[in-house]
Design a protein around this motif. Structure first.
Motif, PDB file in Angstrom:
ATOM      1  N   ILE A  38      -3.945 -16.963  -7.012  1.00 40.91           N
ATOM      2  CA  ILE A  38      -2.783 -16.663  -7.855  1.00 40.91           C
ATOM      3  C   ILE A  38      -2.225 -15.274  -7.541  1.00 40.91           C
ATOM      4  O   ILE A  38      -1.023 -15.117  -7.338  1.00 40.91           O
ATOM      5  CB  ILE A  38      -3.147 -16.758  -9.355  1.00 40.91           C
ATOM      6  CG1 ILE A  38      -3.434 -18.211  -9.745  1.00 40.91           C
ATOM      7  CG2 ILE A  38      -2.032 -16.175 -10.223  1.00 40.91           C
ATOM      8  CD1 ILE A  38      -4.091 -18.352 -11.117  1.00 40.91           C
ATOM      9  N   VAL A  39      -3.067 -14.252  -7.503  1.00 43.22           N
ATOM     10  CA  VAL A  39      -2.561 -12.881  -7.375  1.00 43.22           C
ATOM     11  C   VAL A  39      -2.221 -12.474  -5.948  1.00 43.22           C
ATOM     12  O   VAL A  39      -1.469 -11.525  -5.747  1.00 43.22           O
ATOM     13  CB  VAL A  39      -3.517 -11.839  -8.010  1.00 43.22           C
ATOM     14  CG1 VAL A  39      -3.665 -12.076  -9.495  1.00 43.22           C
ATOM     15  CG2 VAL A  39      -4.846 -11.782  -7.299  1.00 43.22           C
ATOM     16  N   TRP A  50      -1.102  -9.181  -4.200  1.00 43.45           N
ATOM     17  CA  TRP A  50      -2.324  -8.428  -3.966  1.00 43.45           C
ATOM     18  C   TRP A  50      -2.881  -8.764  -2.591  1.00 43.45           C
ATOM     19  O   TRP A  50      -2.513  -9.764  -1.981  1.00 43.45           O
ATOM     20  CB  TRP A  50      -3.368  -8.778  -5.014  1.00 43.45           C
ATOM     21  CG  TRP A  50      -3.065  -8.301  -6.407  1.00 43.45           C
ATOM     22  CD1 TRP A  50      -1.849  -8.169  -6.997  1.00 43.45           C
ATOM     23  CD2 TRP A  50      -4.028  -7.928  -7.383  1.00 43.45           C
ATOM     24  NE1 TRP A  50      -1.991  -7.730  -8.282  1.00 43.45           N
ATOM     25  CE2 TRP A  50      -3.320  -7.581  -8.551  1.00 43.45           C
ATOM     26  CE3 TRP A  50      -5.413  -7.871  -7.395  1.00 43.45           C
ATOM     27  CZ2 TRP A  50      -3.959  -7.162  -9.713  1.00 43.45           C
ATOM     28  CZ3 TRP A  50      -6.047  -7.453  -8.549  1.00 43.45           C
ATOM     29  CH2 TRP A  50      -5.327  -7.099  -9.691  1.00 43.45           C
ATOM     30  N   THR A  51      -3.803  -7.922  -2.118  1.00 42.20           N
ATOM     31  CA  THR A  51      -4.460  -8.164  -0.831  1.00 42.20           C
ATOM     32  C   THR A  51      -5.947  -8.403  -1.057  1.00 42.20           C
ATOM     33  O   THR A  51      -6.600  -7.650  -1.768  1.00 42.20           O
ATOM     34  CB  THR A  51      -4.253  -6.958   0.111  1.00 42.20           C
ATOM     35  OG1 THR A  51      -2.861  -6.829   0.393  1.00 42.20           O
ATOM     36  CG2 THR A  51      -5.015  -7.141   1.413  1.00 42.20           C
ATOM     37  N   ASP A  61      -0.965  -4.646  -6.207  1.00 38.16           N
ATOM     38  CA  ASP A  61       0.279  -4.311  -5.508  1.00 38.16           C
ATOM     39  C   ASP A  61       0.935  -3.028  -6.013  1.00 38.16           C
ATOM     40  O   ASP A  61       2.153  -2.896  -6.017  1.00 38.16           O
ATOM     41  CB  ASP A  61       1.261  -5.479  -5.558  1.00 38.16           C
ATOM     42  CG  ASP A  61       1.549  -5.945  -6.973  1.00 38.16           C
ATOM     43  OD1 ASP A  61       0.982  -5.387  -7.927  1.00 38.16           O
ATOM     44  OD2 ASP A  61       2.340  -6.887  -7.125  1.00 38.16           O
ATOM     45  N   THR A  62       0.114  -2.044  -6.395  1.00 33.13           N
ATOM     46  CA  THR A  62       0.616  -0.728  -6.779  1.00 33.13           C
ATOM     47  C   THR A  62       1.368  -0.131  -5.597  1.00 33.13           C
ATOM     48  O   THR A  62       0.876  -0.144  -4.476  1.00 33.13           O
ATOM     49  CB  THR A  62      -0.548   0.205  -7.185  1.00 33.13           C
ATOM     50  OG1 THR A  62      -1.139  -0.319  -8.368  1.00 33.13           O
ATOM     51  CG2 THR A  62      -0.096   1.623  -7.430  1.00 33.13           C
ATOM     52  N   HIS A  68      -3.582   2.298  -1.746  1.00 32.89           N
ATOM     53  CA  HIS A  68      -3.106   0.923  -1.912  1.00 32.89           C
ATOM     54  C   HIS A  68      -2.201   0.525  -0.750  1.00 32.89           C
ATOM     55  O   HIS A  68      -2.355  -0.534  -0.151  1.00 32.89           O
ATOM     56  CB  HIS A  68      -2.332   0.766  -3.227  1.00 32.89           C
ATOM     57  CG  HIS A  68      -3.194   0.740  -4.448  1.00 32.89           C
ATOM     58  ND1 HIS A  68      -3.749   1.870  -4.983  1.00 32.89           N
ATOM     59  CD2 HIS A  68      -3.579  -0.290  -5.239  1.00 32.89           C
ATOM     60  CE1 HIS A  68      -4.450   1.549  -6.064  1.00 32.89           C
ATOM     61  NE2 HIS A  68      -4.368   0.241  -6.248  1.00 32.89           N
ATOM     62  N   ARG A  69      -1.228   1.406  -0.415  1.00 27.88           N
ATOM     63  CA  ARG A  69      -0.294   1.105   0.676  1.00 27.88           C
ATOM     64  C   ARG A  69      -1.029   0.888   1.986  1.00 27.88           C
ATOM     65  O   ARG A  69      -0.700  -0.015   2.761  1.00 27.88           O
ATOM     66  CB  ARG A  69       0.735   2.226   0.828  1.00 27.88           C
ATOM     67  CG  ARG A  69       1.855   2.159  -0.180  1.00 27.88           C
ATOM     68  CD  ARG A  69       3.009   3.071   0.207  1.00 27.88           C
ATOM     69  NE  ARG A  69       2.599   4.445   0.446  1.00 27.88           N
ATOM     70  CZ  ARG A  69       2.560   5.394  -0.486  1.00 27.88           C
ATOM     71  NH1 ARG A  69       2.897   5.116  -1.730  1.00 27.88           N
ATOM     72  NH2 ARG A  69       2.185   6.619  -0.183  1.00 27.88           N
ATOM     73  N   THR A  70      -2.051   1.695   2.251  1.00 26.81           N
ATOM     74  CA  THR A  70      -2.809   1.578   3.491  1.00 26.81           C
ATOM     75  C   THR A  70      -3.484   0.218   3.604  1.00 26.81           C
ATOM     76  O   THR A  70      -3.414  -0.444   4.637  1.00 26.81           O
ATOM     77  CB  THR A  70      -3.862   2.700   3.591  1.00 26.81           C
ATOM     78  OG1 THR A  70      -3.181   3.958   3.583  1.00 26.81           O
ATOM     79  CG2 THR A  70      -4.699   2.571   4.840  1.00 26.81           C
TER      80      THR A  70
END
Length: 89
Positions: A38-39, A50-51, A61-62, A68-70
């Motif tokens: 789902i996420v 999300w990853t 997904d902040t 988070h971006r990395t």
């Protein structure tokens, strides 16, 4: 009055400890994999959301955090609050 107990799973980010609530509710499921499914897709798109990393971490997904971006960039995802995203190569 009959009362039953339900057990469900919710996703929690391994980096910041947050749970998904952007749609006004917390996605939940009967199995861990159901919640991961789902996420990790937003609006049915696996390039968003999300990853779930190969080593098992689940990262939300902040957008405003380098860690988070990395993680997302390493997974080939571009996290943005905009519905339309352009990636230049």
């Amino acid at each position: 009055m009959a009362i039953g107990q339900e057990v469900c799973f919710v996703a929690v980010c391994d980096l910041c400890g947050t749970s998904e609530t952007s749609a006004g509710y917390t996605p939940h499921g009967s199995t861990e994999q159901a919640v991961i499914d789902i996420v990790t897709e937003k609006w049915g798109d696996p390039s968003c959301g999300w990853t779930h990393t190969p080593d098992g971490r689940l990262v939300c997904d902040t957008e405003d955090d380098e860690a988070h971006r990395t993680v997302h960039e390493e997974a080939g995802k571009t996290i943005s609050s905009c519905a339309m995203t352009v990636t230049f190569t």
